[in-house]
Scaffold this active site. Structure first.
Site, PDB file in Angstrom:
ATOM      1  N   ASP A  63       9.315 -28.241 -29.246  1.00 40.44           N
ATOM      2  CA  ASP A  63       8.460 -29.409 -29.548  1.00 40.44           C
ATOM      3  C   ASP A  63       7.059 -29.297 -28.956  1.00 40.44           C
ATOM      4  O   ASP A  63       6.103 -29.784 -29.562  1.00 40.44           O
ATOM      5  CB  ASP A  63       9.141 -30.737 -29.168  1.00 40.44           C
ATOM      6  CG  ASP A  63       9.415 -30.925 -27.697  1.00 40.44           C
ATOM      7  OD1 ASP A  63       9.304 -29.951 -26.924  1.00 40.44           O
ATOM      8  OD2 ASP A  63       9.752 -32.059 -27.303  1.00 40.44           O
TER       9      ASP A  63
ATOM     10  N   SER B 243      18.009 -37.477 -21.933  1.00 40.31           N
ATOM     11  CA  SER B 243      16.792 -38.282 -22.087  1.00 40.31           C
ATOM     12  C   SER B 243      16.904 -39.691 -21.559  1.00 40.31           C
ATOM     13  O   SER B 243      16.489 -40.653 -22.214  1.00 40.31           O
ATOM     14  CB  SER B 243      16.362 -38.343 -23.557  1.00 40.31           C
ATOM     15  OG  SER B 243      15.900 -37.113 -23.953  1.00 40.31           O
ATOM     16  N   SER B 244      17.428 -39.823 -20.356  1.00 38.12           N
ATOM     17  CA  SER B 244      17.448 -41.159 -19.757  1.00 38.12           C
ATOM     18  C   SER B 244      16.012 -41.650 -19.549  1.00 38.12           C
ATOM     19  O   SER B 244      15.739 -42.850 -19.662  1.00 38.12           O
ATOM     20  CB  SER B 244      18.210 -41.146 -18.435  1.00 38.12           C
ATOM     21  OG  SER B 244      17.677 -40.174 -17.568  1.00 38.12           O
TER      22      SER B 244
ATOM     23  N   ASP C 184      11.978 -36.214 -27.321  1.00 38.39           N
ATOM     24  CA  ASP C 184      12.883 -37.202 -26.727  1.00 38.39           C
ATOM     25  C   ASP C 184      12.464 -38.623 -27.079  1.00 38.39           C
ATOM     26  O   ASP C 184      13.284 -39.476 -27.406  1.00 38.39           O
ATOM     27  CB  ASP C 184      12.897 -37.059 -25.196  1.00 38.39           C
ATOM     28  CG  ASP C 184      13.286 -35.663 -24.762  1.00 38.39           C
ATOM     29  OD1 ASP C 184      13.809 -34.911 -25.602  1.00 38.39           O
ATOM     30  OD2 ASP C 184      13.046 -35.325 -23.588  1.00 38.39           O
TER      31      ASP C 184
ATOM     32  N   GLY D 147      19.662 -37.303 -15.398  1.00 37.78           N
ATOM     33  CA  GLY D 147      19.534 -35.917 -14.955  1.00 37.78           C
ATOM     34  C   GLY D 147      20.474 -34.941 -15.650  1.00 37.78           C
ATOM     35  O   GLY D 147      20.724 -33.855 -15.151  1.00 37.78           O
ATOM     36  N   ALA D 148      20.994 -35.325 -16.819  1.00 43.92           N
ATOM     37  CA  ALA D 148      21.946 -34.446 -17.506  1.00 43.92           C
ATOM     38  C   ALA D 148      21.359 -33.861 -18.787  1.00 43.92           C
ATOM     39  O   ALA D 148      22.042 -33.158 -19.517  1.00 43.92           O
ATOM     40  CB  ALA D 148      23.226 -35.209 -17.810  1.00 43.92           C
TER      41      ALA D 148
HETATM   42  C1  GLA Z   1      12.832 -31.939 -22.371  1.00 43.39           C
HETATM   43  C2  GLA Z   1      11.486 -32.437 -22.887  1.00 43.39           C
HETATM   44  C3  GLA Z   1      11.402 -32.290 -24.413  1.00 43.39           C
HETATM   45  C4  GLA Z   1      11.788 -30.889 -24.877  1.00 43.39           C
HETATM   46  C5  GLA Z   1      13.091 -30.437 -24.202  1.00 43.39           C
HETATM   47  C6  GLA Z   1      13.410 -28.995 -24.478  1.00 43.39           C
HETATM   48  O1  GLA Z   1      13.859 -32.757 -22.813  1.00 43.39           O
HETATM   49  O2  GLA Z   1      11.291 -33.775 -22.536  1.00 43.39           O
HETATM   50  O3  GLA Z   1      10.115 -32.641 -24.856  1.00 43.39           O
HETATM   51  O4  GLA Z   1      10.751 -29.989 -24.656  1.00 43.39           O
HETATM   52  O5  GLA Z   1      13.064 -30.605 -22.795  1.00 43.39           O
HETATM   53  O6  GLA Z   1      13.656 -28.802 -25.829  1.00 43.39           O
END
Ligand code: GLA
Length: 369
Positions: A30, A116-117, A162, A112-113
């Site tokens: 991304d 995307s918290s 995310d 932290g897993a």
């Molecule tokens: C994290 C970042 C995203 C993306 C991923 C890896 O989640 O927040 O923007 O780059 O790593 O794909």
């Protein structure tokens, strides 16, 4: 158990929610203008707000049982508070009149897993600010402000996957997103497949520094190849001309973009799974963001007959694995795999589907290293 009422003495005026996400394919693409394929998970973060008569913002986290006070212009030092503070600042920067507020956060998105918290917290915060102020923001603008908040105030130079996933994806269909143009469409999971996410138990300690370093390497590689972003590179052999590790980084990005586009078209669980397996190999060997425990867990998942494919998900350096599985076998797969993982002295747990999370209390016994 606390509540907005017990902390602030009255019901909140506005509440909004946003989900976490799991990325099925398209890792680290991304911030290179590439393609991603995340799907929202059922776990959500809820943010409640009311106007306050105080001079200071009050922010309470139910999960951390911590209250933080701050004013705009002076960032709080508590990490979780910087996400909310960043959203308030970014909203103000686009013209929203942000009053002083009492804010309450509740979340069942695992922290932290790699689910995307932080994006869930940012998107929920901006959604409730939109409702409270009536300021016009569409869902893409919310994702963009959320990403800026994370970059400026939490110090991670993240891409937009995310925040777009949390703001726009559903739990039944994945979001195929072109991160360069923000063109997107929903893609159903292949027939007879379901998503399983297992936590490796390894905390992602290196994530921020390693992540920012990968991003810098990609920028350097793009510079040396004379392109704006690695999205413009389609011929993988161009990587051969670069010094290592830049060549390996380019190989991952070019092959990963191709895998996302292929997966979005294939409508076939076995082929989708093979693309996930190839993605893990590429993340491990070319992008070098895996750790031995993630490799173990992925190997166990890939070896199970009812798993189509598996790979690490999110930034890497620890965190979770995602697998595409036969839906009727999800429970059996997770028990067998976590049992084998624990016999190696490691402790994993189920993160998705969330209604099975409790069962993991009885599975596994070793401690994560
Ligand atoms: C994290 C970042 C995203 C993306 C991923 C890896 O989640 O927040 O923007 O780059 O790593 O794909």
């Amino acid at each position: 158990m606390s509540s907005f009422e017990s902390v602030f003495g009255d019901s909140p005026e506005f509440v909004a929610r946003a989900p976490g996400r799991v990325n099925l394919l398209g890792e680290h693409t991304d911030y290179n203008g590439g393609y991603v394929l995340p799907i929202a998970i059922e776990q959500q973060t809820s943010v409640s707000m009311s106007h306050s008569n105080s001079k200071q913002y009050a922010l309470y986290s139910e999960m951390l049982d911590d209250i933080v006070y701050f004013t705009l212009g002076k960032s709080p030092t508590e990490h979780f508070a910087t996400y909310v503070y960043g959203c308030l600042m970014e909203a103000r920067a686009v013209g929203m009149k942000v009053p002083v507020l009492d804010i309450y956060i509740q979340s069942d998105v695992p922290m932290g897993a790699g689910l995307s918290s932080s994006a869930a917290l940012e998107v929920a915060t901006l959604r409730v600010l939109r409702a409270l102020t009536g300021f016009p923001l569409d869902d893409v603008q919310i994702a963009q402000l959320a990403q800026r908040a994370e970059i400026q105030y939490a110090g991670v130079r993240c891409g937009i996957m995310d925040q777009m996933a949390s703001s726009l994806a559903g739990t039944r269909e994945a979001l195929l997103l072109d991160t360069l143009t923000l063109e997107r469409r929903l893609v159903p999971l292949p027939p007879a497949s379901a998503v399983l996410v297992l936590d490796s138990g390894v905390v992602r300690t290196l994530a921020t520094s390693g992540y920012n370093q990968r991003r810098t390497e990609c920028e350097e590689a793009a510079h040396q190849l004379g392109v704006q972003s690695l999205r413009e590179v389609h011929d993988i052999s161009l990587a051969d001309a670069l010094p290592e590790p830049l060549g390996r980084r380019v190989r991952h990005i070019v092959s990963e973009n191709a895998r996302v586009l292929r997966a979005a078209e294939c409508n076939n669980a076995a082929e989708f799974g093979m693309l996930m397996n190839a993605s893990h190999t590429s993340l491990r060997d070319d992008y070098e963001v895996s750790v031995p425990q993630l490799d173990q867990l992925v190997t166990l998942l890939q070896a199970h007959p009812d798993v189509y494919g598996a790979r690490l998900t999110g930034a890497g350096f620890g965190g979770a694995c995602v697998a595409l599985c036969k839906p009727e076998s999800l429970h059996q797969i997770s028990e067998a795999v976590l049992q084998d993982y624990s016999s190696m002295g490691l402790k994993g747990r189920i993160l998705v589907p969330p209604h099975w999370v409790d069962r993991t209390a009885t599975v596994g016994g070793g401690s994560a290293s």
